[in-house]
Scaffold this motif. Structure first.
Motif, PDB file in Angstrom:
ATOM      1  N   LEU A 151       0.829  -1.202   0.000  1.00 32.62           N
ATOM      2  CA  LEU A 151       0.000   0.000   0.000  1.00 32.62           C
ATOM      3  C   LEU A 151       0.864   1.252   0.000  1.00 32.62           C
ATOM      4  O   LEU A 151       0.560   2.241  -0.702  1.00 32.62           O
ATOM      5  CB  LEU A 151      -0.924  -0.026   1.222  1.00 32.62           C
ATOM      6  N   ALA A 152       1.958   1.254   0.764  1.00 30.54           N
ATOM      7  CA  ALA A 152       2.848   2.417   0.802  1.00 30.54           C
ATOM      8  C   ALA A 152       3.535   2.631  -0.553  1.00 30.54           C
ATOM      9  O   ALA A 152       3.713   3.781  -0.994  1.00 30.54           O
ATOM     10  CB  ALA A 152       3.883   2.234   1.912  1.00 30.54           C
ATOM     11  N   ARG A 153       3.928   1.561  -1.235  1.00 27.62           N
ATOM     12  CA  ARG A 153       4.535   1.708  -2.554  1.00 27.62           C
ATOM     13  C   ARG A 153       3.559   2.314  -3.542  1.00 27.62           C
ATOM     14  O   ARG A 153       3.927   3.151  -4.384  1.00 27.62           O
ATOM     15  CB  ARG A 153       5.022   0.356  -3.054  1.00 27.62           C
ATOM     16  N   ALA A 154       2.283   1.887  -3.463  1.00 25.32           N
ATOM     17  CA  ALA A 154       1.291   2.454  -4.374  1.00 25.32           C
ATOM     18  C   ALA A 154       1.033   3.927  -4.078  1.00 25.32           C
ATOM     19  O   ALA A 154       0.840   4.734  -5.007  1.00 25.32           O
ATOM     20  CB  ALA A 154      -0.015   1.660  -4.268  1.00 25.32           C
ATOM     21  N   LEU A 155       1.037   4.317  -2.801  1.00 23.12           N
ATOM     22  CA  LEU A 155       0.815   5.729  -2.458  1.00 23.12           C
ATOM     23  C   LEU A 155       2.031   6.581  -2.765  1.00 23.12           C
ATOM     24  O   LEU A 155       1.898   7.787  -3.034  1.00 23.12           O
ATOM     25  CB  LEU A 155       0.471   5.839  -0.972  1.00 23.12           C
ATOM     26  N   ALA A 156       3.217   5.984  -2.698  1.00 27.07           N
ATOM     27  CA  ALA A 156       4.434   6.761  -2.920  1.00 27.07           C
ATOM     28  C   ALA A 156       4.554   7.261  -4.338  1.00 27.07           C
ATOM     29  O   ALA A 156       5.369   8.152  -4.610  1.00 27.07           O
ATOM     30  CB  ALA A 156       5.655   5.917  -2.558  1.00 27.07           C
ATOM     31  N   ALA A 157       3.769   6.737  -5.257  1.00 26.34           N
ATOM     32  CA  ALA A 157       3.835   7.216  -6.641  1.00 26.34           C
ATOM     33  C   ALA A 157       3.301   8.631  -6.771  1.00 26.34           C
ATOM     34  O   ALA A 157       3.644   9.330  -7.739  1.00 26.34           O
ATOM     35  CB  ALA A 157       3.054   6.262  -7.560  1.00 26.34           C
ATOM     36  N   GLU A 158       2.475   9.104  -5.854  1.00 28.75           N
ATOM     37  CA  GLU A 158       1.870  10.432  -5.958  1.00 28.75           C
ATOM     38  C   GLU A 158       2.222  11.336  -4.784  1.00 28.75           C
ATOM     39  O   GLU A 158       2.100  12.550  -4.891  1.00 28.75           O
ATOM     40  CB  GLU A 158       0.344  10.302  -6.055  1.00 28.75           C
ATOM     41  N   GLU A 159       2.608  10.779  -3.642  1.00 24.39           N
ATOM     42  CA  GLU A 159       2.912  11.603  -2.481  1.00 24.39           C
ATOM     43  C   GLU A 159       3.930  10.872  -1.611  1.00 24.39           C
ATOM     44  O   GLU A 159       4.134   9.666  -1.744  1.00 24.39           O
ATOM     45  CB  GLU A 159       1.645  11.907  -1.680  1.00 24.39           C
ATOM     46  N   ALA A 160       4.532  11.648  -0.728  1.00 25.77           N
ATOM     47  CA  ALA A 160       5.513  11.082   0.186  1.00 25.77           C
ATOM     48  C   ALA A 160       4.802  10.304   1.288  1.00 25.77           C
ATOM     49  O   ALA A 160       3.821  10.790   1.867  1.00 25.77           O
ATOM     50  CB  ALA A 160       6.380  12.185   0.794  1.00 25.77           C
ATOM     51  N   VAL A 161       5.288   9.095   1.560  1.00 30.48           N
ATOM     52  CA  VAL A 161       4.659   8.201   2.521  1.00 30.48           C
ATOM     53  C   VAL A 161       5.729   7.666   3.463  1.00 30.48           C
ATOM     54  O   VAL A 161       6.855   7.351   3.032  1.00 30.48           O
ATOM     55  CB  VAL A 161       3.934   7.029   1.829  1.00 30.48           C
ATOM     56  N   VAL A 162       5.376   7.549   4.729  1.00 25.99           N
ATOM     57  CA  VAL A 162       6.232   6.920   5.712  1.00 25.99           C
ATOM     58  C   VAL A 162       5.392   5.870   6.449  1.00 25.99           C
ATOM     59  O   VAL A 162       4.248   6.123   6.807  1.00 25.99           O
ATOM     60  CB  VAL A 162       6.820   7.937   6.712  1.00 25.99           C
ATOM     61  N   VAL A 163       5.954   4.718   6.630  1.00 32.21           N
ATOM     62  CA  VAL A 163       5.270   3.618   7.304  1.00 32.21           C
ATOM     63  C   VAL A 163       5.690   3.611   8.765  1.00 32.21           C
ATOM     64  O   VAL A 163       6.894   3.570   9.071  1.00 32.21           O
ATOM     65  CB  VAL A 163       5.601   2.264   6.641  1.00 32.21           C
ATOM     66  N   VAL A 164       4.701   3.690   9.649  1.00 32.31           N
ATOM     67  CA  VAL A 164       4.954   3.657  11.089  1.00 32.31           C
ATOM     68  C   VAL A 164       4.771   2.221  11.556  1.00 32.31           C
ATOM     69  O   VAL A 164       3.668   1.671  11.524  1.00 32.31           O
ATOM     70  CB  VAL A 164       3.998   4.604  11.844  1.00 32.31           C
ATOM     71  N   ASP A 165       5.873   1.595  11.948  1.00 33.87           N
ATOM     72  CA  ASP A 165       5.864   0.175  12.311  1.00 33.87           C
ATOM     73  C   ASP A 165       5.542   0.032  13.799  1.00 33.87           C
ATOM     74  O   ASP A 165       6.385   0.327  14.653  1.00 33.87           O
ATOM     75  CB  ASP A 165       7.221  -0.453  11.992  1.00 33.87           C
ATOM     76  N   GLY A 166       4.339  -0.434  14.088  1.00 33.84           N
ATOM     77  CA  GLY A 166       3.946  -0.726  15.463  1.00 33.84           C
ATOM     78  C   GLY A 166       3.775  -2.206  15.722  1.00 33.84           C
ATOM     79  O   GLY A 166       3.180  -2.596  16.739  1.00 33.84           O
ATOM     80  N   LEU A 167       4.300  -3.052  14.810  1.00 33.99           N
ATOM     81  CA  LEU A 167       4.186  -4.498  14.981  1.00 33.99           C
ATOM     82  C   LEU A 167       5.116  -4.988  16.087  1.00 33.99           C
ATOM     83  O   LEU A 167       6.143  -4.364  16.362  1.00 33.99           O
ATOM     84  CB  LEU A 167       4.528  -5.216  13.664  1.00 33.99           C
ATOM     85  N   PRO A 168       4.782  -6.115  16.725  1.00 32.64           N
ATOM     86  CA  PRO A 168       5.662  -6.654  17.773  1.00 32.64           C
ATOM     87  C   PRO A 168       7.027  -7.011  17.200  1.00 32.64           C
ATOM     88  O   PRO A 168       7.129  -7.673  16.159  1.00 32.64           O
ATOM     89  CB  PRO A 168       4.916  -7.899  18.263  1.00 32.64           C
ATOM     90  N   GLY A 169       8.084  -6.540  17.851  1.00 38.00           N
ATOM     91  CA  GLY A 169       9.433  -6.825  17.398  1.00 38.00           C
ATOM     92  C   GLY A 169       9.903  -5.967  16.254  1.00 38.00           C
ATOM     93  O   GLY A 169      10.954  -6.254  15.667  1.00 38.00           O
ATOM     94  N   ALA A 170       9.147  -4.911  15.918  1.00 42.15           N
ATOM     95  CA  ALA A 170       9.530  -4.017  14.813  1.00 42.15           C
ATOM     96  C   ALA A 170       9.838  -4.825  13.557  1.00 42.15           C
ATOM     97  O   ALA A 170      10.946  -4.817  13.026  1.00 42.15           O
ATOM     98  CB  ALA A 170      10.708  -3.129  15.205  1.00 42.15           C
ATOM     99  N   LEU A 171       8.821  -5.569  13.096  1.00 46.31           N
ATOM    100  CA  LEU A 171       9.019  -6.487  11.981  1.00 46.31           C
ATOM    101  C   LEU A 171       9.448  -5.770  10.712  1.00 46.31           C
ATOM    102  O   LEU A 171      10.316  -6.242   9.974  1.00 46.31           O
ATOM    103  CB  LEU A 171       7.721  -7.265  11.738  1.00 46.31           C
ATOM    104  N   LEU A 172       8.857  -4.602  10.434  1.00 49.64           N
ATOM    105  CA  LEU A 172       9.196  -3.868   9.213  1.00 49.64           C
ATOM    106  C   LEU A 172      10.423  -2.991   9.392  1.00 49.64           C
ATOM    107  O   LEU A 172      11.232  -2.852   8.474  1.00 49.64           O
ATOM    108  CB  LEU A 172       7.994  -3.006   8.785  1.00 49.64           C
TER     109      LEU A 172
END
Length: 525
Positions: free
Chosen positions: A346-367
């Motif tokens: 989803l972030a890659r698709a949005l990055a084509a038109e605007e700046a996107v940052v993914v906030v990783d709140g998963l256990p263990g900082a998976l991303l």
């Protein structure tokens, strides 16, 4: 007051939903398949590692004095029971010259009545020759004991009859002495006495003759019974087929393991109470199922279909995020890796038109801990979400598994899409998730179901009972503001993705019930 029943909200739920039970058992096919395979291997291993001992069998024809055509088998069962006596076992061991105890020897053989007069004796030993010798000695001992009992019974009966005959002869002699050489000369009284003596003599003579005949007949039948009791099938070794025994034991183990596995799967499904149908998951979370994705794809011919479904879901979520003025997050339950991959797509698709940052709140900082690929958006840890540049769109991804810090979910996004693995969370925990999100004022757009049951035909769309309250987005209904009904031609959701905002929308107004009592804490709020 009775709550009015509606088509989508029945008045009462069944105590045990057989549909959900069948689906839960089918989803646990790894468990009962493993137990069935384990039973198969265990049965075959028992046949190979524990072969049956050398066995010999013989058959004895047994004649009984009380044989009747309608005998239900009582006499032959008595003979089989007599075979398991220390007297016969000891006689057989004595004939073989074996020092073994009769009690121990009795555990190595058994008798089975095949018919009213045919007894089969099965004996085991350390070798084929020993088993045959044991069977022959045991059969001879049984025949000798049976013949001895027949003769003893005939002799006892004949002896009793002869003793009765002797007593009758003694009484007859006394009567003859009373009668004398001739009739006495006297009055009528003496004549009556003589007549009674003559009558008694005639009776005693008849009884003496009868007892003699019966004593002779008691011994007449004995030779016939003795000749009729014999070994009709000489002792022989029973041949065992290893292949047949392994196949039989494997089949028995397979059936037992399968039954045990199905029983364990059914019991654990009922006790765990983990919803697997989209209808139940939507009802417990209070949000409609808007899309589905398989957990993993093994078959090569399904990978292309899965990639296409994932692409459609990403496109649909992209339109939803772009049209939302509030930050949107993805919250997972039982599928952290799938939620992380979906967030990156989803972030890659949005990055084509605007700046996107993914906030990783998963256990263990998976991303945040993974190595970025070229073209991937920036990923920051959930604790440093405030350090993101102000002009970029933040896309949060977190978890709602047990132990979740609920107060941090709002910082990931005030609107969320739940990514839930079917059959992972219990019904009580799904209610907890819905209640906590409502208290944190996080509006649920819809549910993305991971690893759905391929045969599920239930409808995961909630049509009635819009959520209203101080903690609920007034523009978001139970069925999702930006979603289409997740239905197929068969009345349920199809297995392809039903994505939000994908394709033309069709608006359908449905009448709402006049009054409805909330049936959950979330609706009450």
């Amino acid at each position: 007051m009775t709550t009015p029943a509606t088509p989508d909200a029945p008045a009462s739920a069944p105590l045990l939903d057989l549909h959900s039970l069948v689906v839960s058992v089918r989803r646990r096919r790894r468990l009962w398949s493993a137990l069935a395979l384990l039973g198969l291997l265990a049965g075959a291993a028992v046949a190979v590692l524990l072969p049956p001992p050398p066995t010999a069998v013989t058959k004895v024809l047994v004649a009984h004095q009380q044989d009747q055509p309608n005998d239900p088998g009582t006499l032959i069962r008595t003979d089989a029971a007599l075979l398991h006596t220390t007297r016969i076992a000891g006689a057989a061991l004595k004939a073989m010259g074996s020092p073994e105890r009769p009690e121990d020897f009795m555990e190595d053989y058994e008798g089975l009545g095949l018919t009213n007069n045919l007894l089969q004796i099965t004996v085991t030993g350390d070798s084929d020759a020993e088993a045959v010798a044991r069977a022959g000695a045991l059969a001879d001992a049984f025949v000798a004991d049976h013949v001895r009992r027949i003769r003893e019974a005939a002799d006892a009966e004949a002896k009793t009859l002869l003793e009765q005959q002797a007593r009758m002869r003694e009484e007859l002699d006394r009567v003859n002495e009373a009668i004398g050489d001739g009739p006495p000369q006297g009055g009528p009284q003496d004549s009556a006495t003589m007549e009674s003596l003559f009558a008694r003599r005639a009776e005693l003579t008849s009884r003496v003759t009868d007892f003699g005949q019966r004593a002779a007949e008691a011994r007449v039948g004995t030779p016939r019974l003795v000749a009729g009791t014999q070994i009709v099938d000489a002792p022989r070794v029973v041949r065992h087929s290893l292949t047949g025994a392994a196949a039989t034991n494997a089949a028995i183990g397979l059936v037992l393991g399968l039954v045990l596995g199905l029983a364990v799967a059914a019991v654990t499904s009922v006790v765990a109470d983990r919803p697997v149908l989209r209808r139940d998951i939507a009802a417990h979370l209070g949000a409609s199922v808007i899309a589905e994705l398989p957990r993993r794809t093994v078959a090569p011919w399904r990978r292309r279909r899965t990639r296409a479904a994932r692409t459609r879901l990403t496109t649909s979520l992209t339109r939803t995020v772009r049209g939302s003025a509030e930050p949107v997050s993805l919250l997972e339950l039982g599928c952290a890796r799938a939620a992380g991959d979906l967030a990156l797509d989803l972030a890659r698709a949005l990055a084509a038109e605007e700046a996107v940052v993914v906030v990783d709140g998963l256990p263990g900082a998976l991303l945040a801990g993974r190595r970025p690929r070229p073209g991937d958006p920036a990923v920051v840890d959930g604790g440093r979400a405030a350090e993101a540049p102000p002009g970029e769109r933040a896309l949060g991804v977190g978890s709602v598994r047990p132990g979740t810090p609920w107060t941090d979910l709002r910082y990931l996004g005030t609107r969320t899409v739940l990514v839930v693995r079917a059959g992972h969370g219990s019904a009580a925990w799904l209610h907890t998730v819905a209640r906590q999100l409502a208290e944190q004022r996080v509006a649920v757009i819809g549910v993305v179901l991971i690893d759905p049951d391929p045969r599920d035909r239930t409808d995961g769309t909630l049509w009635h009972g819009l959520r209203t309250g101080p903690h609920t987005d007034p523009h978001t209904g139970l069925h999702g503001r930006d979603e289409r009904p997740a239905r197929n031609n068969g009345g349920g959701t199809s297995h392809a993705v039903r994505a939000v905002g994908d394709g033309p929308r069709r608006t359908e107004r449905r009448p709402m019930p006049a009054a409805r009592v909330p049936d959950s804490d979330q609706e009450a709020r």
